[in-house]
Scaffold this motif. Structure first.
Motif, short mmCIF file in Angstrom:
data_model
loop_
_atom_site.label_atom_id
_atom_site.label_comp_id
_atom_site.label_asym_id
_atom_site.label_seq_id
_atom_site.Cartn_x
_atom_site.Cartn_y
_atom_site.Cartn_z
N LYS A 41 0.83 -1.20 0.00
CA LYS A 41 0.00 0.00 0.00
C LYS A 41 0.86 1.25 0.00
O LYS A 41 0.57 2.24 -0.70
CB LYS A 41 -0.93 -0.01 1.23
CG LYS A 41 -1.92 1.14 1.26
CD LYS A 41 -2.89 0.99 2.43
CE LYS A 41 -3.88 2.15 2.47
NZ LYS A 41 -4.85 2.00 3.60
N LEU A 42 1.95 1.23 0.75
CA LEU A 42 2.85 2.38 0.82
C LEU A 42 3.58 2.57 -0.50
O LEU A 42 3.71 3.71 -0.99
CB LEU A 42 3.85 2.19 1.96
CG LEU A 42 4.86 3.31 2.16
CD1 LEU A 42 4.18 4.66 2.34
CD2 LEU A 42 5.75 3.02 3.37
N GLU A 86 1.32 4.25 -2.98
CA GLU A 86 1.20 5.69 -2.74
C GLU A 86 2.44 6.44 -3.23
O GLU A 86 2.34 7.51 -3.85
CB GLU A 86 0.98 5.97 -1.26
CG GLU A 86 0.81 7.47 -0.96
CD GLU A 86 0.73 7.78 0.52
OE1 GLU A 86 -0.28 8.37 0.96
OE2 GLU A 86 1.70 7.45 1.24
N ILE A 87 3.61 5.89 -2.93
CA ILE A 87 4.86 6.52 -3.34
C ILE A 87 4.96 6.60 -4.86
O ILE A 87 5.30 7.66 -5.43
CB ILE A 87 6.07 5.77 -2.75
CG1 ILE A 87 6.15 6.01 -1.23
CG2 ILE A 87 7.38 6.19 -3.42
CD1 ILE A 87 7.16 5.14 -0.52
N GLU A 120 2.59 6.60 -7.07
CA GLU A 120 1.60 7.55 -7.59
C GLU A 120 2.05 9.00 -7.36
O GLU A 120 1.92 9.84 -8.26
CB GLU A 120 0.25 7.30 -6.92
CG GLU A 120 -0.87 8.20 -7.44
CD GLU A 120 -2.21 7.91 -6.78
OE1 GLU A 120 -3.12 8.74 -6.92
OE2 GLU A 120 -2.32 6.86 -6.12
N ALA A 121 2.60 9.27 -6.18
CA ALA A 121 3.03 10.63 -5.87
C ALA A 121 4.20 11.06 -6.75
O ALA A 121 4.25 12.19 -7.24
CB ALA A 121 3.42 10.72 -4.39
N THR A 176 5.99 16.71 -1.98
CA THR A 176 5.65 15.31 -2.22
C THR A 176 5.72 14.52 -0.92
O THR A 176 4.80 13.77 -0.57
CB THR A 176 6.63 14.68 -3.23
OG1 THR A 176 6.63 15.43 -4.43
CG2 THR A 176 6.22 13.24 -3.55
N MET A 227 2.19 12.90 1.43
CA MET A 227 1.83 11.47 1.37
C MET A 227 1.25 11.03 2.72
O MET A 227 1.98 10.82 3.69
CB MET A 227 3.05 10.64 0.98
CG MET A 227 3.34 10.68 -0.50
SD MET A 227 4.59 9.48 -1.04
CE MET A 227 6.08 10.35 -0.61
N LYS A 228 -0.05 10.88 2.77
CA LYS A 228 -0.74 10.63 4.04
C LYS A 228 -0.39 9.26 4.63
O LYS A 228 -0.15 9.14 5.84
CB LYS A 228 -2.25 10.75 3.84
CG LYS A 228 -2.71 12.16 3.52
CD LYS A 228 -4.22 12.24 3.39
CE LYS A 228 -4.67 13.67 3.08
NZ LYS A 228 -6.15 13.77 2.94
N TYR A 229 -0.36 8.23 3.79
CA TYR A 229 -0.12 6.91 4.34
C TYR A 229 1.32 6.78 4.83
O TYR A 229 1.59 6.16 5.87
CB TYR A 229 -0.43 5.83 3.30
CG TYR A 229 -0.55 4.45 3.91
CD1 TYR A 229 -1.60 4.14 4.79
CD2 TYR A 229 0.37 3.46 3.63
CE1 TYR A 229 -1.72 2.89 5.36
CE2 TYR A 229 0.26 2.19 4.20
CZ TYR A 229 -0.79 1.92 5.06
OH TYR A 229 -0.90 0.67 5.63
N THR A 283 11.02 7.09 1.03
CA THR A 283 10.42 7.29 -0.29
C THR A 283 11.37 6.84 -1.39
O THR A 283 10.99 6.10 -2.31
CB THR A 283 10.05 8.77 -0.49
OG1 THR A 283 9.07 9.16 0.49
CG2 THR A 283 9.47 9.01 -1.88
#
Length: 504
Positions: free
Chosen positions: A330-331, A334-335, A337-338, A350, A354-356, A460
């Motif tokens: 999941k992380l 998100e990374i 996509e960002a 950036t 990133m909330k998650y 990240t």
């Protein structure tokens, strides 16, 4: 003839010593405050003093012994102290009645690095805090971001080359090479040309942290003795190391700010003023002369805190990601996509947005708060709210983040790694003092935003290229290193770092 009296002399001496080292042990009983039974000489810290357990673990165990008590009476060696369990009282101590508990009670020799921002008390702390706070504003961190970014890219290049030789790493030591470069560059303008340079310095600094010292226990036994006798809790080699570091940088910059706007520039600006003043925390003006000792002390605390706490936090974070592949997936999503949304770049915004990622970081610090326990000293007599307990002047008050963070009253299934605990709705349901890895109030960690930023950037970059997996040597029941004065993994953390097949 004297031989016949020897057993009597030894018996009398033994009784006298026993009385001396137990003379305070009725202090909390006389005040009807519950607590664990103390041991002769050691009080309640025998396992900590003998380096069987980290003091943070010992405090957590005592926290758990008395689940129905608001406060617990304990003894650090022979000195009565109080361990606070009730979060409303914690809030009073750390925030509402901060003026009573503004001191940490950790002072030692001013010439032996004691005038640093973490250990200093009174006017010295107030003046330093007021002057150093501006270096950690959002604007200053944005200006430093390119240095962190450069360090992160160099780190990823190093990991890529090492992955061609092997997959298993001791992740804590590996991450220390990154945090050492960022704190060295962002705070001191020092760059390392090779990893071997970093490892040489790491060996020196890590020895400082891991070598056992009993100066702190001496201060527990005789509070206030260290500053009175001009004794330090650190060996002279530590002072020499940071004195040489500061002198080298001052010489390189000709004693003047260089325009880098880093930590050493701020120090040099203050030195040009001769002495600094502050009345931010009251009406009384306080002054502090910027001597060589003051400069070395700040260099020490920023260097140690900047590299070690972030490296340890990231090591625990990567450990949990390796053990929880669903969370890691999941992380990574998100990374990816960002980064894609930012044209393949990782920017300051950036990382912040990133909330998650931020929830994963917060959950890591819930499970592995690094600085244990939190400590404050009463500067006058104080009645604890909601109790009949009066804390006398100079009494040390302790708070156990580990105890609170693992308390099922505040966190369901607290031993499970669950970043969703830090959804905004979940955070809003909890007491504001149920999460305190950085402390609270005016004496919270001044560098927490710096540490967070450098850590999130590194994670990240790492996950954009690699996956983390348990190795055959991964310990699934990590213990806390008893010798270090902060929380850290005993024996390190061994993980596999595997290049991602879905990225070039």
């Amino acid at each position: 003839m004297w031989v016949f009296y020897l057993p009597v002399v030894i018996s009398v001496l033994a009784v006298a010593l026993y009385y001396y080292f137990t003379r305070t042990f009725n202090y909390w009983k006389n005040r009807n405050v519950r607590g664990p039974e103390p041991t002769v000489f050691f009080g309640n810290l025998k396992d900590s003093v003998l380096r069987r357990k980290n003091i943070g673990v010992v405090m957590e165990e005592m926290y758990n012994m008395f689940p129905d008590e608001k406060v617990i009476g304990i003894y650090r060696m022979t000195t009565p102290c109080v361990l606070v369990r009730d979060l409303d009282i914690v809030k009073h101590i750390m925030i509402k009645d901060f003026e009573v508990f503004s001191d940490r009670g950790l002072e030692f020799s001013k010439e032996g690095l004691g005038q640093n921002l973490f250990h200093a008390d009174g006017d010295t702390w107030r003046t330093l805090r007021n002057r150093f706070t501006p270096i950690f504003t959002s604007g200053k961190l944005k200006n430093m971001f390119y240095l962190m970014h450069e360090g992160a890219d160099n780190f990823i290049d190093h990991v890529s080359k090492e992955c061609e030789k092997h997959q298993e790493f001791e992740i804590h030591t590996l991450l220390q090479t990154y945090t050492m470069s960022t704190i060295s560059s962002c705070a001191f303008g020092v760059s390392y040309d090779t990893i071997s340079d970093k490892l040489d310095t790491l060996a020196i600094v890590d020895k400082i942290i891991s070598e056992p010292s009993y100066a702190i226990e001496l201060d527990m036994m005789y509070p206030g003795l260290l500053p009175k006798l001009n004794l330090s809790i650190f060996p002279s080699v530590v002072h020499k190391f940071f004195k040489n570091l500061v002198n080298t940088i001052v010489t390189q910059r000709n004693g003047k700010p260089s325009g880098r706007n880093d930590f050493m520039d701020l120090i040099l600006e203050l030195r040009q003023m001769g002495e600094i003043t502050s009345n931010k925390y009251g009406n009384n003006m306080s002054t502090l002369e910027i001597t060589e000792s003051v400069m070395c002390a700040q260099a020490f605390v920023f260097y140690i805190a900047g590299y070690e706490t972030s490296a340890t936090t990231m090591a625990y974070l990567t450990y949990q990601l390796a053990l929880n592949p669903d969370i890691q997936n999941k992380l990574i999503a998100e990374i990816d996509e960002a980064i894609k949304a930012n044209g393949g770049k990782v920017t300051y915004d950036t990382v912040k947005e990133m909330k998650y990622l931020n929830k994963v970081f917060d959950e890591t610090l819930r499970m592995y708060s690094i600085v244990e326990p939190l400590q404050r000293k009463a500067i006058r007599d104080y009645k604890l709210p909601g109790t009949d307990v009066v804390i006398e002047k100079d009494t040390i008050v302790l708070i156990s983040p580990r105890g609170i963070h693992y308390d099922p009253k505040y966190y369901d299934n607290p031993k499970q790694f669950n970043p969703d605990r830090f959804d905004a709705e979940e955070v809003g349901k909890r007491h504001p003092c149920a999460y305190l890895p950085f402390g609270l109030g005016q004496r919270n960690c001044i560098g927490m935003r710096f540490g967070r930023l450098q850590s999130l950037l590194c994670i990240t970059k790492l996950l954009s290229k690699f996956r983390l997996e348990p190795s055959k040597n991964t310990d699934r029941n990590l213990q806390v290193e008893p010798y270090r004065f902060i929380i850290g993994p005993k024996g390190g953390i061994r993980l596999n770092i595997v290049p991602r097949k879905d990225v070039s």
